[in-house]
Design a protein around this motif. Structure first.
Motif, PDB file in Angstrom:
ATOM      1  N   GLY A   1       8.278 -14.417  14.047  1.00  0.00           N
ATOM      2  CA  GLY A   1       8.644 -13.022  13.929  1.00  0.00           C
ATOM      3  C   GLY A   1       8.828 -12.598  12.479  1.00  0.00           C
ATOM      4  O   GLY A   1       8.628 -13.391  11.543  1.00  0.00           O
ATOM      5  N   PHE A   2       9.226 -11.344  12.279  1.00  0.00           N
ATOM      6  CA  PHE A   2       9.278 -10.768  10.946  1.00  0.00           C
ATOM      7  C   PHE A   2      10.594 -10.022  10.728  1.00  0.00           C
ATOM      8  O   PHE A   2      11.082  -9.327  11.622  1.00  0.00           O
ATOM      9  CB  PHE A   2       8.120  -9.790  10.751  1.00  0.00           C
ATOM     10  N   ILE A   3      11.125 -10.193   9.523  1.00  0.00           N
ATOM     11  CA  ILE A   3      12.270  -9.384   9.091  1.00  0.00           C
ATOM     12  C   ILE A   3      11.710  -8.129   8.425  1.00  0.00           C
ATOM     13  O   ILE A   3      10.881  -8.221   7.519  1.00  0.00           O
ATOM     14  CB  ILE A   3      13.156 -10.144   8.095  1.00  0.00           C
ATOM     15  N   ILE A   4      12.147  -6.954   8.890  1.00  0.00           N
ATOM     16  CA  ILE A   4      11.651  -5.701   8.321  1.00  0.00           C
ATOM     17  C   ILE A   4      12.805  -4.933   7.680  1.00  0.00           C
ATOM     18  O   ILE A   4      13.965  -5.068   8.073  1.00  0.00           O
ATOM     19  CB  ILE A   4      10.965  -4.826   9.394  1.00  0.00           C
TER      20      ILE A   4
ATOM     21  N   LYS B   1       0.848  -1.191   0.000  1.00  0.00           N
ATOM     22  CA  LYS B   1       0.000   0.000   0.000  1.00  0.00           C
ATOM     23  C   LYS B   1       0.886   1.244   0.000  1.00  0.00           C
ATOM     24  O   LYS B   1       1.716   1.419   0.892  1.00  0.00           O
ATOM     25  CB  LYS B   1      -0.913  -0.008   1.232  1.00  0.00           C
ATOM     26  N   ASN B   2       0.720   2.038  -1.036  1.00  0.00           N
ATOM     27  CA  ASN B   2       1.497   3.277  -1.160  1.00  0.00           C
ATOM     28  C   ASN B   2       2.998   3.030  -1.067  1.00  0.00           C
ATOM     29  O   ASN B   2       3.736   3.792  -0.432  1.00  0.00           O
ATOM     30  CB  ASN B   2       1.065   4.295  -0.099  1.00  0.00           C
ATOM     31  N   GLY B   3       3.441   1.919  -1.691  1.00  0.00           N
ATOM     32  CA  GLY B   3       4.858   1.619  -1.740  1.00  0.00           C
ATOM     33  C   GLY B   3       5.418   1.017  -0.468  1.00  0.00           C
ATOM     34  O   GLY B   3       6.632   0.800  -0.374  1.00  0.00           O
ATOM     35  N   LYS B   4       4.575   0.729   0.502  1.00  0.00           N
ATOM     36  CA  LYS B   4       5.002   0.119   1.754  1.00  0.00           C
ATOM     37  C   LYS B   4       4.369  -1.272   1.882  1.00  0.00           C
ATOM     38  O   LYS B   4       3.326  -1.552   1.291  1.00  0.00           O
ATOM     39  CB  LYS B   4       4.605   0.980   2.956  1.00  0.00           C
ATOM     40  N   TYR B   5       5.019  -2.118   2.699  1.00  0.00           N
ATOM     41  CA  TYR B   5       4.589  -3.514   2.784  1.00  0.00           C
ATOM     42  C   TYR B   5       4.243  -3.911   4.215  1.00  0.00           C
ATOM     43  O   TYR B   5       4.841  -3.432   5.185  1.00  0.00           O
ATOM     44  CB  TYR B   5       5.703  -4.434   2.268  1.00  0.00           C
ATOM     45  N   GLY B   6       3.261  -4.820   4.309  1.00  0.00           N
ATOM     46  CA  GLY B   6       2.870  -5.417   5.581  1.00  0.00           C
ATOM     47  C   GLY B   6       2.484  -6.864   5.358  1.00  0.00           C
ATOM     48  O   GLY B   6       2.641  -7.406   4.259  1.00  0.00           O
ATOM     49  N   ILE B   7       1.956  -7.504   6.393  1.00  0.00           N
ATOM     50  CA  ILE B   7       1.575  -8.917   6.309  1.00  0.00           C
ATOM     51  C   ILE B   7       0.201  -9.111   6.936  1.00  0.00           C
ATOM     52  O   ILE B   7      -0.090  -8.558   8.009  1.00  0.00           O
ATOM     53  CB  ILE B   7       2.613  -9.819   7.004  1.00  0.00           C
TER      54      ILE B   7
ATOM     55  N   LEU C   1      -1.347  -8.533  10.480  1.00  0.00           N
ATOM     56  CA  LEU C   1      -0.291  -8.884  11.436  1.00  0.00           C
ATOM     57  C   LEU C   1       0.747  -7.774  11.526  1.00  0.00           C
ATOM     58  O   LEU C   1       1.242  -7.464  12.605  1.00  0.00           O
ATOM     59  CB  LEU C   1       0.370 -10.194  11.028  1.00  0.00           C
ATOM     60  N   VAL C   2       1.086  -7.207  10.378  1.00  0.00           N
ATOM     61  CA  VAL C   2       2.042  -6.094  10.315  1.00  0.00           C
ATOM     62  C   VAL C   2       1.466  -5.045   9.376  1.00  0.00           C
ATOM     63  O   VAL C   2       1.163  -5.339   8.218  1.00  0.00           O
ATOM     64  CB  VAL C   2       3.422  -6.561   9.796  1.00  0.00           C
ATOM     65  N   GLU C   3       1.263  -3.857   9.882  1.00  0.00           N
ATOM     66  CA  GLU C   3       0.735  -2.774   9.050  1.00  0.00           C
ATOM     67  C   GLU C   3       1.691  -2.472   7.900  1.00  0.00           C
ATOM     68  O   GLU C   3       2.922  -2.559   8.070  1.00  0.00           O
ATOM     69  CB  GLU C   3       0.529  -1.510   9.889  1.00  0.00           C
TER      70      GLU C   3
ATOM     71  N   ASP D   1       9.017  -9.000  16.647  1.00  0.00           N
ATOM     72  CA  ASP D   1       8.390 -10.263  17.008  1.00  0.00           C
ATOM     73  C   ASP D   1       6.911 -10.255  16.634  1.00  0.00           C
ATOM     74  O   ASP D   1       6.403  -9.280  16.051  1.00  0.00           O
ATOM     75  CB  ASP D   1       8.610 -10.588  18.489  1.00  0.00           C
ATOM     76  N   TYR D   2       6.202 -11.315  17.007  1.00  0.00           N
ATOM     77  CA  TYR D   2       4.795 -11.473  16.637  1.00  0.00           C
ATOM     78  C   TYR D   2       3.941 -10.347  17.216  1.00  0.00           C
ATOM     79  O   TYR D   2       2.933  -9.951  16.631  1.00  0.00           O
ATOM     80  CB  TYR D   2       4.289 -12.828  17.127  1.00  0.00           C
ATOM     81  N   SER D   3       4.366  -9.808  18.362  1.00  0.00           N
ATOM     82  CA  SER D   3       3.630  -8.711  18.996  1.00  0.00           C
ATOM     83  C   SER D   3       4.103  -7.351  18.503  1.00  0.00           C
ATOM     84  O   SER D   3       3.724  -6.316  19.075  1.00  0.00           O
ATOM     85  CB  SER D   3       3.780  -8.795  20.518  1.00  0.00           C
ATOM     86  N   LEU D   4       4.943  -7.343  17.475  1.00  0.00           N
ATOM     87  CA  LEU D   4       5.465  -6.146  16.817  1.00  0.00           C
ATOM     88  C   LEU D   4       6.484  -5.394  17.677  1.00  0.00           C
ATOM     89  O   LEU D   4       6.794  -4.225  17.413  1.00  0.00           O
ATOM     90  CB  LEU D   4       4.317  -5.209  16.395  1.00  0.00           C
ATOM     91  N   ASN D   5       6.997  -6.057  18.698  1.00  0.00           N
ATOM     92  CA  ASN D   5       8.073  -5.461  19.484  1.00  0.00           C
ATOM     93  C   ASN D   5       9.394  -5.577  18.728  1.00  0.00           C
ATOM     94  O   ASN D   5       9.656  -6.595  18.080  1.00  0.00           O
ATOM     95  CB  ASN D   5       8.188  -6.160  20.841  1.00  0.00           C
ATOM     96  N   LYS D   6      10.211  -4.551  18.826  1.00  0.00           N
ATOM     97  CA  LYS D   6      11.502  -4.562  18.151  1.00  0.00           C
ATOM     98  C   LYS D   6      12.423  -5.578  18.821  1.00  0.00           C
ATOM     99  O   LYS D   6      12.649  -5.531  20.023  1.00  0.00           O
ATOM    100  CB  LYS D   6      12.119  -3.164  18.186  1.00  0.00           C
ATOM    101  N   VAL D   7      12.951  -6.518  18.050  1.00  0.00           N
ATOM    102  CA  VAL D   7      13.896  -7.519  18.543  1.00  0.00           C
ATOM    103  C   VAL D   7      15.313  -7.096  18.186  1.00  0.00           C
ATOM    104  O   VAL D   7      16.196  -7.043  19.050  1.00  0.00           O
ATOM    105  CB  VAL D   7      13.577  -8.914  17.961  1.00  0.00           C
ATOM    106  N   LEU D   8      15.527  -6.810  16.912  1.00  0.00           N
ATOM    107  CA  LEU D   8      16.819  -6.282  16.460  1.00  0.00           C
ATOM    108  C   LEU D   8      16.575  -4.959  15.751  1.00  0.00           C
ATOM    109  O   LEU D   8      15.676  -4.847  14.911  1.00  0.00           O
ATOM    110  CB  LEU D   8      17.507  -7.261  15.503  1.00  0.00           C
ATOM    111  N   ASP D   9      17.387  -3.961  16.085  1.00  0.00           N
ATOM    112  CA  ASP D   9      17.269  -2.660  15.432  1.00  0.00           C
ATOM    113  C   ASP D   9      17.495  -2.790  13.935  1.00  0.00           C
ATOM    114  O   ASP D   9      18.266  -3.650  13.469  1.00  0.00           O
ATOM    115  CB  ASP D   9      18.282  -1.679  16.020  1.00  0.00           C
TER     116      ASP D   9
END
Length: 508
Positions: free
Chosen positions: A219-222, A187-193, A201-203, A232-240
């Motif tokens: 979890g998700f690679i962003i 959406k508008n050049g940005k990606y989610g899941i 799951l991810v905006e 992670d699954y709760s959208l908390n930052k795991v690795l910067d």
């Protein structure tokens, strides 16, 4: 004149209720109501049973260079009249996706969805498409409970009943290769899941987003501004988001990344765990890693101590403590101390986690089935390892035999309980018997197939294939030349196409 039978009674001038009759009538009514409910329940149950019994599977067919649809009884549902292949994303649901008016120069096309009555459905949308995907072996498959739709130039999701799962407001929706029930949205050049229920799951706010593992719980690679991180699954930052690359290799709280040109393993605090002694990391174990050095594979601890020298051409842990290894082009099994558990003599070894055994293939297309103690329990040509129904089908000493996952031999009638025909062999010729062993089809064929779940079996004579039904009746004399076909399977007179990955049937 008053009836003399009422003379001398009180309340002669008023109507009276005969309570015995009233109770009798009430009881009769209750009995009738109860009977109606019983009948309704009986027939409702029968109707449900009937629905279960008559539930259909559907298949794409190809004839005279046109595409259509049949059901499991070989009834033609959609005449072969479409130029492009009809896609049936879920064989149990009568939703057939047709592509037409294709402009091969511009790539433009139209789509529509039909049901088993040949009626167009989901008319509110400009297009209806399956969500296609591929597994690790590059085999094509479709999400079996969700469809991609387009409205006002934007994409959304519906289920097979037409219920909206995700609003049509996205520029694109695509599968994440090899992963079920998780889709990437743009959406508008940005990606989610989103998942296959339309839950976000991810905006869509990242330059890219991928699943770290095979499911969203991993979890998700962003990606943001050309650098990567993990949430992670709760959208908390795991690795910067500061890494040049985050690889799909992880275990619990350890991750394989690339930073400033250096490949390394870091923990969830971003601190280095292992930075040297390898060219690549293939698998992170509980207290060690499988690494590659000079194109050979071995095992080292997080401290850098070598547990297994890098001398293997392939190495993967398939069960805690057990590794399938390849050495001098042969496969065997070793433990984490490098001790050999299975000799290096196989062309391939595969571990099946559900039954907890190993399938070790020889170069002569035969297999040894090893239990979790590495003991050879069965030997022969493996035809089928049916994980759903829990049995092995093998050819042993030129006989087809069936075994449970406990390696107990069972009769074909015990394994294939719904079948009506069972293969028998006599004097080098094949025929069929019923469950009681009575001959249904004489032993006159050079080769036959096991009756499939739709009731059909192939029969081969003089190099040609034909078909019998579940009653043992010939519905197609042997006329088909299927010499170059990998799989022989029939639905009525229709036989599985040569490209089994496309999963269609034809008559030629």
């Amino acid at each position: 004149m008053r009836n003399s039978r009422n003379r001398g009674r009180r309340y002669d001038t008023e109507p009276r209720l005969n309570m015995k009759k009233v109770f009798a009538v009430i009881i009769a009514i209750l009995v009738i109501i109860m009977f109606i409910y019983i009948i309704k329940g009986f027939f409702g149950k029968k109707e449900q049973e009937t629905k279960t019994i008559i539930s259909k599977s559907y298949f794409t067919i190809f004839k005279d260079d046109k595409w259509g649809v049949i059901d499991q009884d070989a009834n033609v549902i959609i005449d072969p009249s479409y130029q492009e292949m009809i896609v049936i994303p879920n064989s149990k649901v009568d939703v057939f996706l047709c592509t037409y008016d294709v402009n091969y120069e511009t790539g433009e096309y139209k789509t529509k969805a039909l049901n088993s009555k040949n009626q167009e459905i989901f008319l509110d949308y400009e297009s209806v498409e399956p969500v296609s995907n591929k597994d690790d072996a590059n085999n094509l498959w479709y999400e079996d409970n969700v469809l991609k739709v387009k409205k006002n130039g934007k994409f959304g999701l519906i289920n097979y009943e037409g219920k909206k799962l995700l609003d049509s407001e996205y520029d694109n929706i695509s599968a994440i290769l090899g992963t079920k029930n998780a889709l990437k949205v743009e959406k508008n050049g940005k990606y989610g899941i989103v998942n296959d229920q339309g839950v976000i799951l991810v905006e869509p706010r990242y330059d890219d987003v991928l699943l770290l593992g095979k499911e969203d719980k991993s979890g998700f690679i962003i990606k943001e501004k050309n650098v990567y991180g993990i949430i992670d699954y709760s959208l908390n930052k795991v690795l910067d988001t500061k890494y040049e690359q985050v690889y799909f290799v992880y275990n619990k709280d350890k991750y394989y990344v690339k930073e400033n040109g250096v490949k390394k393993i870091v923990n969830k605090e971003g601190k280095d765990v292992l930075t040297t002694g390898f060219d690549d990391i293939l698998q992170i174990l509980d207290d060690s890693v499988i690494f590659k050095k000079d194109n050979k594979m071995g095992v080292m601890t997080f401290d850098g101590n070598i547990k297994i020298n890098p001398e293997y051409e392939d190495l993967v842990q398939v069960k805690s403590g057990n590794l399938i290894a390849k050495n001098q082009n042969k496969y065997g099994i070793i433990d984490l101390e490098g001790k050999q558990k299975v000799d290096f003599k196989y062309s391939n070894i595969q571990y099946e986690s559900k039954p907890d055994f190993y399938i070790a293939d020889n170069e002569n297309f035969e297999s040894d089935i090893l239990n979790n103690n590495f003991e050879v329990k069965l030997q022969g040509m493996l035809i089928d390892c049916n994980l759903d129904d829990g049995y092995l089908k093998m050819i042993v000493d030129d006989e087809t035999k069936y075994y449970t996952f406990k390696f107990e031999e069972q009769k074909e009638t015990e394994i294939l309980k719904d079948n009506t025909l069972f293969v028998n062999k006599k004097d080098g010729k094949y025929g069929f018997s019923d469950k009681e062993g009575n001959v249904v089809i004489e032993n006159i064929y050079d080769e036959v197939t096991v009756q499939n779940k739709y009731g059909f079996a192939g029969v081969k004579k003089n190099g040609k294939w034909g078909v019998v039904n579940k009653k043992g009746e010939i519905i197609q004399e042997p006329v088909y030349d299927l010499e170059n076909y990998l799989v022989i399977n029939f639905i009525g007179r229709w036989h599985l196409g040569q490209d089994v990955n496309m999963n269609y049937y034809n008559q030629k």
